[in-house]
Motif scaffolding. Structure first.
Motif, PDB file in Angstrom:
ATOM      1  N   PHE A 157       5.896  21.994 -14.164  1.00 38.09           N
ATOM      2  CA  PHE A 157       4.999  20.855 -14.353  1.00 38.09           C
ATOM      3  C   PHE A 157       5.816  19.566 -14.440  1.00 38.09           C
ATOM      4  O   PHE A 157       5.549  18.590 -13.744  1.00 38.09           O
ATOM      5  N   ARG A 158       6.827  19.605 -15.291  1.00 32.97           N
ATOM      6  CA  ARG A 158       7.661  18.426 -15.502  1.00 32.97           C
ATOM      7  C   ARG A 158       8.344  18.008 -14.194  1.00 32.97           C
ATOM      8  O   ARG A 158       8.363  16.830 -13.842  1.00 32.97           O
ATOM      9  N   ASP A 159       8.865  18.983 -13.464  1.00 36.69           N
ATOM     10  CA  ASP A 159       9.554  18.672 -12.206  1.00 36.69           C
ATOM     11  C   ASP A 159       8.596  18.063 -11.186  1.00 36.69           C
ATOM     12  O   ASP A 159       8.954  17.142 -10.448  1.00 36.69           O
ATOM     13  N   ALA A 160       7.363  18.590 -11.139  1.00 40.05           N
ATOM     14  CA  ALA A 160       6.376  18.069 -10.173  1.00 40.05           C
ATOM     15  C   ALA A 160       6.032  16.621 -10.502  1.00 40.05           C
ATOM     16  O   ALA A 160       5.977  15.763  -9.614  1.00 40.05           O
ATOM     17  N   ILE A 161       5.826  16.331 -11.792  1.00 38.42           N
ATOM     18  CA  ILE A 161       5.469  14.959 -12.189  1.00 38.42           C
ATOM     19  C   ILE A 161       6.648  14.019 -11.922  1.00 38.42           C
ATOM     20  O   ILE A 161       6.485  12.950 -11.326  1.00 38.42           O
ATOM     21  N   GLN A 162       7.818  14.445 -12.332  1.00 38.26           N
ATOM     22  CA  GLN A 162       8.988  13.571 -12.176  1.00 38.26           C
ATOM     23  C   GLN A 162       9.312  13.338 -10.696  1.00 38.26           C
ATOM     24  O   GLN A 162       9.575  12.210 -10.283  1.00 38.26           O
ATOM     25  N   GLY A 163       9.241  14.406  -9.905  1.00 39.73           N
ATOM     26  CA  GLY A 163       9.542  14.298  -8.477  1.00 39.73           C
ATOM     27  C   GLY A 163       8.554  13.378  -7.779  1.00 39.73           C
ATOM     28  O   GLY A 163       8.924  12.532  -6.956  1.00 39.73           O
ATOM     29  N   THR A 164       7.278  13.527  -8.132  1.00 37.03           N
ATOM     30  CA  THR A 164       6.242  12.694  -7.508  1.00 37.03           C
ATOM     31  C   THR A 164       6.433  11.235  -7.904  1.00 37.03           C
ATOM     32  O   THR A 164       6.329  10.329  -7.066  1.00 37.03           O
ATOM     33  N   LEU A 165       6.712  11.029  -9.171  1.00 35.05           N
ATOM     34  CA  LEU A 165       6.907   9.667  -9.679  1.00 35.05           C
ATOM     35  C   LEU A 165       8.057   8.974  -8.922  1.00 35.05           C
ATOM     36  O   LEU A 165       7.900   7.842  -8.442  1.00 35.05           O
ATOM     37  N   ASN A 166       9.165   9.668  -8.815  1.00 36.01           N
ATOM     38  CA  ASN A 166      10.319   9.074  -8.119  1.00 36.01           C
ATOM     39  C   ASN A 166      10.011   8.813  -6.642  1.00 36.01           C
ATOM     40  O   ASN A 166      10.403   7.794  -6.094  1.00 36.01           O
ATOM     41  N   ALA A 167       9.298   9.760  -6.022  1.00 38.88           N
ATOM     42  CA  ALA A 167       8.969   9.593  -4.599  1.00 38.88           C
ATOM     43  C   ALA A 167       8.016   8.416  -4.397  1.00 38.88           C
ATOM     44  O   ALA A 167       8.172   7.631  -3.456  1.00 38.88           O
ATOM     45  N   LEU A 168       7.022   8.292  -5.281  1.00 40.18           N
ATOM     46  CA  LEU A 168       6.064   7.180  -5.150  1.00 40.18           C
ATOM     47  C   LEU A 168       6.768   5.830  -5.266  1.00 40.18           C
ATOM     48  O   LEU A 168       6.482   4.900  -4.509  1.00 40.18           O
ATOM     49  N   LYS A 169       7.695   5.755  -6.208  1.00 43.55           N
ATOM     50  CA  LYS A 169       8.396   4.480  -6.415  1.00 43.55           C
ATOM     51  C   LYS A 169       9.198   4.073  -5.181  1.00 43.55           C
ATOM     52  O   LYS A 169       9.469   2.899  -4.973  1.00 43.55           O
ATOM     53  N   ARG A 170       9.580   5.079  -4.376  1.00 45.90           N
ATOM     54  CA  ARG A 170      10.414   4.784  -3.208  1.00 45.90           C
ATOM     55  C   ARG A 170       9.627   4.702  -1.903  1.00 45.90           C
ATOM     56  O   ARG A 170      10.201   4.429  -0.863  1.00 45.90           O
ATOM     57  N   GLU A 171       8.309   4.957  -1.970  1.00 47.97           N
ATOM     58  CA  GLU A 171       7.546   5.002  -0.706  1.00 47.97           C
ATOM     59  C   GLU A 171       7.583   3.648   0.000  1.00 47.97           C
ATOM     60  O   GLU A 171       7.337   2.606  -0.622  1.00 47.97           O
ATOM     61  N   PRO A 172       7.869   3.653   1.306  1.00 47.33           N
ATOM     62  CA  PRO A 172       7.995   2.383   2.035  1.00 47.33           C
ATOM     63  C   PRO A 172       6.733   1.521   1.946  1.00 47.33           C
ATOM     64  O   PRO A 172       6.830   0.287   1.883  1.00 47.33           O
ATOM     65  N   ALA A 173       5.548   2.149   1.951  1.00 46.68           N
ATOM     66  CA  ALA A 173       4.313   1.358   1.890  1.00 46.68           C
ATOM     67  C   ALA A 173       4.274   0.542   0.603  1.00 46.68           C
ATOM     68  O   ALA A 173       3.808  -0.614   0.590  1.00 46.68           O
ATOM     69  N   TYR A 174       4.779   1.139  -0.468  1.00 48.04           N
ATOM     70  CA  TYR A 174       4.774   0.456  -1.767  1.00 48.04           C
ATOM     71  C   TYR A 174       5.863  -0.609  -1.825  1.00 48.04           C
ATOM     72  O   TYR A 174       5.593  -1.779  -2.154  1.00 48.04           O
ATOM     73  N   THR A 175       7.080  -0.222  -1.460  1.00 47.43           N
ATOM     74  CA  THR A 175       8.177  -1.198  -1.537  1.00 47.43           C
ATOM     75  C   THR A 175       7.941  -2.331  -0.532  1.00 47.43           C
ATOM     76  O   THR A 175       8.220  -3.494  -0.822  1.00 47.43           O
ATOM     77  N   GLY A 176       7.372  -1.970   0.635  1.00 53.34           N
ATOM     78  CA  GLY A 176       7.081  -2.996   1.652  1.00 53.34           C
ATOM     79  C   GLY A 176       6.035  -3.967   1.148  1.00 53.34           C
ATOM     80  O   GLY A 176       6.157  -5.191   1.316  1.00 53.34           O
ATOM     81  N   ALA A 177       4.991  -3.445   0.501  1.00 57.41           N
ATOM     82  CA  ALA A 177       3.922  -4.310  -0.018  1.00 57.41           C
ATOM     83  C   ALA A 177       4.482  -5.245  -1.090  1.00 57.41           C
ATOM     84  O   ALA A 177       4.114  -6.430  -1.156  1.00 57.41           O
ATOM     85  N   LYS A 178       5.374  -4.726  -1.898  1.00 59.96           N
ATOM     86  CA  LYS A 178       5.948  -5.574  -2.959  1.00 59.96           C
ATOM     87  C   LYS A 178       6.790  -6.707  -2.353  1.00 59.96           C
ATOM     88  O   LYS A 178       6.679  -7.864  -2.755  1.00 59.96           O
ATOM     89  N   THR A 179       7.594  -6.342  -1.350  1.00 61.52           N
ATOM     90  CA  THR A 179       8.430  -7.358  -0.704  1.00 61.52           C
ATOM     91  C   THR A 179       7.552  -8.390  -0.007  1.00 61.52           C
ATOM     92  O   THR A 179       7.781  -9.608  -0.075  1.00 61.52           O
ATOM     93  N   ASN A 180       6.516  -7.882   0.658  1.00 64.84           N
ATOM     94  CA  ASN A 180       5.599  -8.761   1.381  1.00 64.84           C
ATOM     95  C   ASN A 180       4.918  -9.742   0.431  1.00 64.84           C
ATOM     96  O   ASN A 180       4.813 -10.947   0.708  1.00 64.84           O
ATOM     97  N   ALA A 181       4.472  -9.192  -0.716  1.00 61.49           N
ATOM     98  CA  ALA A 181       3.796 -10.055  -1.695  1.00 61.49           C
ATOM     99  C   ALA A 181       4.753 -11.121  -2.214  1.00 61.49           C
ATOM    100  O   ALA A 181       4.371 -12.284  -2.394  1.00 61.49           O
ATOM    101  N   GLU A 182       6.009 -10.721  -2.418  1.00 57.46           N
ATOM    102  CA  GLU A 182       7.005 -11.681  -2.912  1.00 57.46           C
ATOM    103  C   GLU A 182       7.253 -12.777  -1.870  1.00 57.46           C
ATOM    104  O   GLU A 182       7.320 -13.965  -2.195  1.00 57.46           O
ATOM    105  N   THR A 183       7.357 -12.339  -0.603  1.00 57.99           N
ATOM    106  CA  THR A 183       7.579 -13.322   0.471  1.00 57.99           C
ATOM    107  C   THR A 183       6.400 -14.294   0.561  1.00 57.99           C
ATOM    108  O   THR A 183       6.576 -15.520   0.656  1.00 57.99           O
ATOM    109  N   LEU A 184       5.190 -13.729   0.521  1.00 61.34           N
ATOM    110  CA  LEU A 184       3.992 -14.575   0.618  1.00 61.34           C
ATOM    111  C   LEU A 184       3.905 -15.532  -0.567  1.00 61.34           C
ATOM    112  O   LEU A 184       3.536 -16.700  -0.413  1.00 61.34           O
TER     113      LEU A 184
END
Lengths: 798, 71
Positions: A157-184
Motif C-alpha cells: 500500500f505504502r509503495d503504491a501511494i509513494q510511487g504514484t505520488l512521485n510519478a504524478l509530481k513528475r508528469e510532463p502535463a503537470y510540470t508543463g502546465a506549471k511552467t506555462n502558467a509561470e510564463t503567462l
C-alpha cells in the motif's frame, strides 16, 4: 495448533533407507544426537521440504531438487517424506521422482489446511540462520519484521501511494502546465503590470483600462464587455481601421516577443550542446557514476579507525591502505566533477526543452491566429516549417539525453530558426508600418492599442486558466496523496511499533532468562529513523545499539535464538512445534542449561525437536528433560546405507522398557551402565584421570567402577563391599567391554541380570523419594554422612 | 503471557482508509479511487496512476465546459 506424531524419510538427503521418527501419540519432544556429517540435518531438511517445497540453505546455493535425492537411490525409486500430525487423520506423503518431479498426497482437506497454515509459521531454526537477522541493515530488519507479521500488504500500500505520488509530481502535463502558467504570469506582468488570474479579474481589468474612454456603461459581465469592445471599435470614423490597427499591433508584439525568445533559445542551445556533447563523448566516465554510492560507502569503511588491513575490503586483494584511501578519494573527486557537469547539462536541457515548447506555441499562434491580416505569407510559412523541426528537435534531444548519446540538431533546424527569427523581425516592422499607413487619429490609435491589449490579455487569461485547471486537477490528487502518505507512515510506524513492543516483551524476558545478572538489560526492538528497526539494550544502564557494539558472539546468538522463540510464540498460528538444529554451538554449559529451562518453562506445551552434534549438550538435555517426557535418539552414518537412527537411553526405566527382548542391546547396556556410573561418580566427586574434551566422556565402565570403589574405600568402606560391584565387575558387560567396539553380544537372561545389577547400583546411591543421587556436597549436619537433595536417603561418609 | 491482539495488515489499512474517507480536507475522489483499487486487490502504482488520469481528464472536461461555456 499442530504437533508432529510421525516423520518418515526415505531416499532423501542422507537417508538411503527408511528413517522413521515416532513422536508417539502424545507428540513428545525429542533430542537427536549425531556426529558432524552423520546426516541428522536430513530430518530438518525433510520437514522443511515437506512444508515449503524447498530447503532454504540448499536453494540459496542453487542446489535444488537434485540435491534432495540420496546419491545411491535407484532410478525409478522415489525419495519420500511422510508426515503425520496430531489430530484426526492429518497425514501426507511427498515424493520426488528420479525425474525430479514432486508430488504430494495429503489425507484430506484438513491436512491441506494444516500444511498451508504451517507454511507461514516459524518452525525451523538453524545455526546459520541465527544471526542472519542481526547482520541485516536496519531497513532490511524492518522489512524482515514486516514480513514475519504479514505486513507485506502494508508495504505494498505504502509503495503504491509513494510511487504514484512521485510519478504524478513528475508528469510532463503537470510540470508543463506549471511552467506555462509561470510564463503567462510573467507575460501578463510585462504587458499589463499585473497577473490577471481569471475571467472575472479580466473583466475588472478591462473596465479599468476602458474607463478613460468614457463609454457610458460599466463592464460588469460578458454582455457589457462585448458592448464596450463594440463601442471602442466605433470610436472615430472607421471601425474597420481600428480593428485592423489593433490586429497589426498584436502581430507586431507577438513577432517581437518571438524574435527575442529565439535569440535566447539559440544561445541556450549552444551552451547545452557544448556542455552535454562533451559529456556524451565521455560516456564511460558518466556510467561510472553508478559506482558513486559504492565508493562513498567503501571510503567510509577504509577511513574508519576499525579498518587497518592493507587490503581492499571488497575483493581482499593486497593494497597498501594509504594508497587505497588516496586512490578512492581521487576517484570520488573525479566522479563528483562529472556529476556536477551532468547536473549542469540537465538544467540546460530542461531550459532548452521548455524554450522549444514555448517557441512552438508562439509560432503556432502567429501562424494560425492572424489569417485576417494579409501580406504576411512568408511569416506564416516560416512558422509551419520551424514548428515541425522544433518537434523533431524536442524528441531528438530527449532521446539523446536519456541514452547519453551525442545530441545533433535535425537537419536545417538552425537555418529555419534563423529564417523564422528574420521573418518575425521583418513582420513586426511591416505590421508597425502597415498600422502607421492607416492614418488613425490619436483617439483612434488609443482605442486600437487598448483593444489590442485586451485581445492579447484575453488569450493569456484563457491559457492561464486552462493551465491552472490542469495544475488544480493534479494538485488535488498530489496534495491528497501526500497527506495520505504522510499520515500512513505514522500509522504504519505505530502499527509496527506495537508489534515490536509485543515481540520485545518476550525477547527481553527470554534474554534475561538466558543471561540473568549480566550488565545487559532491557533488550528490545525499536524503530530507528523512518525506515529502520534495530535491537536496543541497556549496557551498564546506558542505552546502546546495534547489538554488535558490545555483545559477544555468544550473546548475539542468544539474541537470535530468543527472537526466533518470541516470534514463534507470538505469531505462529498453526505450528506448536519447533526444530532447533545445532543452535547452541557458541553457548557455554550454563547458558545451555538456561536455554533448556527457558524451553521447559515458557514452551512447556510445545513440541521441541533439538538436533545437535555435541555429546555434552545432548547429555545435558537428557539429564534435564528426560523427566519431562522427552525422547532421545542418535543418528550415525552407515556408509553406503545412509544414516541410521537409534534410540538413546535417557533413564533406567526407559531402557528396560524399550530394549528388553530385542536382539542386541549390548551397546545400549554399555552406554546405560556408563551413564549411571558417570552420574554416580560426578555426584560423589570421584576422582578420575584428566582427559581432554570428548575423551573425558568416553570413559568406560571398568575405569569408573574402579575409581568409584577407590573413593568408597576412603569415604565409605562398607559400601565398597556391596556385592553389586563384584557382580558388575564379573559381568559379561564389563568383562567383555574393554573396548567400545567389542563384538560380543549379551543376550537372553544375561540382559535381565545386568539390568537388575544396574538398578541395584542406582538404588545404592539414589533416593527413591526425590529421585536424585546422593551428593558429596550435601553433608548431613552432626554426622559423618552425606545425603540426597531431600535428605531422606543417606550414606556414611568420612 | 497474555498476548495483546496484534492488528493484521488488513485491519490497519481498513481503519486508516475509513478515517481518510471522513476527512473533508482531502480530495474525496482520490481517496475513493485508492479505496476502490484496494478493495479489488489491484492497488499498484500503474493502476492508481491510470485511474487518477481518468478522474483528472473527466474533471478537466467538466471544468472546461463550464468555464468556456460561461465566457
Amino acid at each position: 495448533m499442530t504437533k508432529l506424531r510421525k516423520l518418515a524419510v526415505s531416499g532423501f538427503r542422507g537417508a538411503r533407507f527408511a528413517l522413521p521418527l515416532d513422536f508417539s501419540n502424545k507428540s513428545k519432544s525429542l533430542a537427536i544426537f549425531g556426529e558432524n556429517a552423520a546426516g541428522k540435518s536430513t530430518i530438518t531438511d525433510a520437514l522443511e521440504w515437506f512444508l515449503t517445497d524447498r530447503v532454504g540453505h540448499l536453494w540459496r546455493e542453487d542446489c535444488k531438487q537434485e540435491a534432495l535425492r540420496h546419491v545411491l537411490i535407484a532410478d525409478g525409486e522415489d525419495s519420500t517424506v511422510a508426515v503425520e500430525f496430531n489430530g484426526d487423520s492429518l497425514a501426507g506423503e511427498k515424493r520426488l521422482s528420479s525425474a525430479l518431479k514432486t508430488s504430494i498426497d495429503l489425507a484430506n482437506d484438513n491436512t491441506r489446511a494444516v500444511v498451508e497454515g504451517l507454511q507461514d509459521d516459524r518452525i525451523i531454526l538453524r545455526h546459520a540462520d541465527i544471526v542472519a537477522f542481526l547482520d541485516q541493515q536496519k531497513g532490511a530488519k524492518r522489512k524482515a519484521i514486516a514480513d514475519i507479521i504479514g505486513y507485506e500488504e502494508i508495504n505494498k500500500f505504502r509503495d503504491a501511494i509513494q510511487g504514484t505520488l512521485n510519478a504524478l509530481k513528475r508528469e510532463p502535463a503537470y510540470t508543463g502546465a506549471k511552467t506555462n502558467a509561470e510564463t503567462l504570469a510573467g507575460d501578463m506582468v510585462r504587458d499589463v503590470g499585473q497577473i490577471v488570474p481569471d475571467r472575472q479579474a479580466f473583466l475588472t481589468f478591462a473596465q479599468n483600462i476602458v474607463a478613460p474612454f468614457k463609454l457610458g456603461s460599466e463592464i460588469t459581465d460578458e454582455a457589457t464587455f462585448a458592448e464596450a469592445v463594440k463601442a471602442l471599435n466605433a470610436i472615430g470614423n472607421s471601425e474597420e481601421k481600428i480593428k485592423k490597427a489593433q490586429r497589426l499591433d498584436q502581430l507586431a508584439k507577438s513577432c517581437t516577443a518571438l524574435a527575442a525568445d529565439i535569440t535566447t533559445f539559440v544561445r541556450d542551445v549552444e551552451a547545452f550542446v557544448t556542455s552535454y556533447n562533451s559529456l556524451a563523448k565521455e560516456r564511460e566516465s558518466v556510467n561510472q557514476l553508478r559506482l558513486s554510492d559504492f565508493l562513498n560507502k567503501g571510503q567510509t569503511v577504509i577511513e574508519s579507525e576499525d579498518y587497518i588491513d592493507d587490503a581492499c575490503p571488497f575483493c581482499l586483494s593486497a593494497y597498501e591502505l594509504g594508497a587505497l584511501q588516496s586512490e578512492v578519494a581521487k576517484r570520488i573527486d573525479a566522479m563528483s566533477a562529472i556529476q556536477k557537469r551532468l547536473d549542469a547539462a540537465k538544467t540546460l536541457k530542461d531550459a532548452v526543452l521548455q524554450a522549444i515548447l514555448s517557441i512552438e506555441m508562439q509560432a503556432k499562434a502567429i501562424g494560425g491566429s492572424y489569417t485576417d491580416v494579409t501580406g504576411f505569407d512568408d511569416l506564416s510559412a516560416a512558422t509551419k516549417t520551424a514548428r515541425k523541426l522544433l518537434r523533431a528537435a524536442h524528441q531528438g534531444l530527449t532521446a539523446a539525453f536519456d541514452g547519453l548519446t551525442v545530441c545533433e540538431a535535425p537537419d536545417g533546424l538552425d537555418d529555419y530558426i534563423a529564417r523564422l527569427q528574420h521573418c518575425c523581425e521583418t513582420g513586426a516592422a511591416k505590421a508597425q508600418e502597415e498600422a502607421g499607413k492607416l492614418g488613425l487619429s490619436e483617439q483612434e490609435q488609443k482605442a486600437a492599442t487598448t483593444l489590442s491589449s485586451l485581445r492579447t490579455l484575453e488569450g493569456q487569461v484563457q491559457d492561464y486558466e486552462r493551465a491552472q485547471r490542469v495544475i488544480d486537477a493534479y494538485e488535488a490528487q498530489i496534495l491528497t496523496l501526500d497527506a495520505v502518505f504522510e499520515r500512513f507512515v505514522t500509522v504504519q510506524n505505530a502499527a509496527l511499533q506495537s508489534v515490536l513492543d509485543t515481540i520485545s516483551a518476550d525477547v527481553g524476558k527470554f534474554y534475561a532468562k538466558l543471561h540473568p545478572d549480566e550488565s545487559v538489560d532491557n533488550v528490545r526492538l525499536t524503530m530507528v529513523g523512518e525506515e529502520g528497526v534495530e535491537f536496543q539494550y541497556a549496557f551498564h544502564c546506558k542505552e546502546v545499539q546495534p547489538p554488535r557494539k558490545y555483545l559477544s558472539e555468544s550473546h548475539l546468538n542468544s539474541l537470535g535464538v530468543v527472537l526466533f522463540l518470541a516470534n514463534a510464540r507470538i505469531f505462529n498460528t498453526q505450528a506448536k512445534f519447533l526444530v532447533l538444529d545445532d543452535i547452541v554451538t557458541s553457548f557455554d554449559t550454563s547458558h545451555r542449561r538456561r536455554l533448556l529451562r527457558l524451553l521447559r518453562d515458557e514452551f512447556s506445551d510445545w513440541q521441541i525437536i533439538i538436533l545437535t552434534h555435541e555429546s555434552v549438550w545432548f547429555e545435558i538435555i537428557k539429564r534435564e528433560m528426560a523427566q519431562h517426557g522427552w525422547k532421545f535418539h542418535e543418528v550415525c552414518a552407515d556408509g553406503p546405507n545412509g544414516i541410521v537412527l537409534d534410540d538413546s537411553p535417557a533413564s533406567l526405566k526407559e531402557i528396560i522398557a524399550q530394549k528388553k527382548g530385542k536382539d542386541d542391546v549390548t551397546n545400549d547396556l554399555r552406554k546405560l551402565l556408563e551413564m549411571v556410573l558417570k552420574e554416580i561418580c560426578a555426584s560423589l566427586e570421584v576422582k578420575v584421570a584428566f582427559r581432554f574434551n570428548e575423551w573425558n566422556e568416553k570413559r568406560m565402565a571398568d575405569e569408573l567402577i574402579s575409581q568409584l570403589k577407590s573413593t568408597l574405600g576412603d569415604k565409605s568402606p562398607d559400601l565398597k563391599k556391596d556385592a553389586v560391584f563384584s557382580d558388575l565387575a564379573g559381568s559379561a558387560l564389563v568383562a567383555n567391554l574393554v573396548s567400545h567396539h567389542n563384538a560380543d553380544k549379551i543376550v537372553g537372561e544375561d540382559i535381565d541380570v545386568l539390568l537388575e545389577d544396574i538398578e541395584k547400583l542406582v538404588s545404592l546411591f539414589s533416593c527413591p523419594e526425590c529421585e536424585r543421587y546422593i551428593s558429596a556436597r550435601i553433608e548431613v549436619p552432626g554426622e559423618r554422612a552425606i545425603s540426597c537433595k531431600c535428605g531422606k536417603t543417606q550414606i556414611p561418609w568420612k | 503471557m497474555a498476548i495483546e491482539k496484534i492488528q493484521s495488515a488488513s485491519e490497519v489499512l481498513d481503519a486508516f482508509m475509513s478515517e481518510q474517507a471522513q476527512d473533508e480536507s482531502l480530495d474525496q475522489t482520490t481517496t475513493a479511487v485508492i479505496a476502490g483499487l484496494r478493495g479489488d486487490d489491484k492497488l499498484t502504482r500503474t493502476n492508481l496512476l491510470r485511474k487518477l488520469d481518468e478522474v483528472r481528464k473527466a474533471a478537466l472536461k467538466d471544468a472546461t465546459m463550464q468555464s468556456e461555456g460561461g465566457s
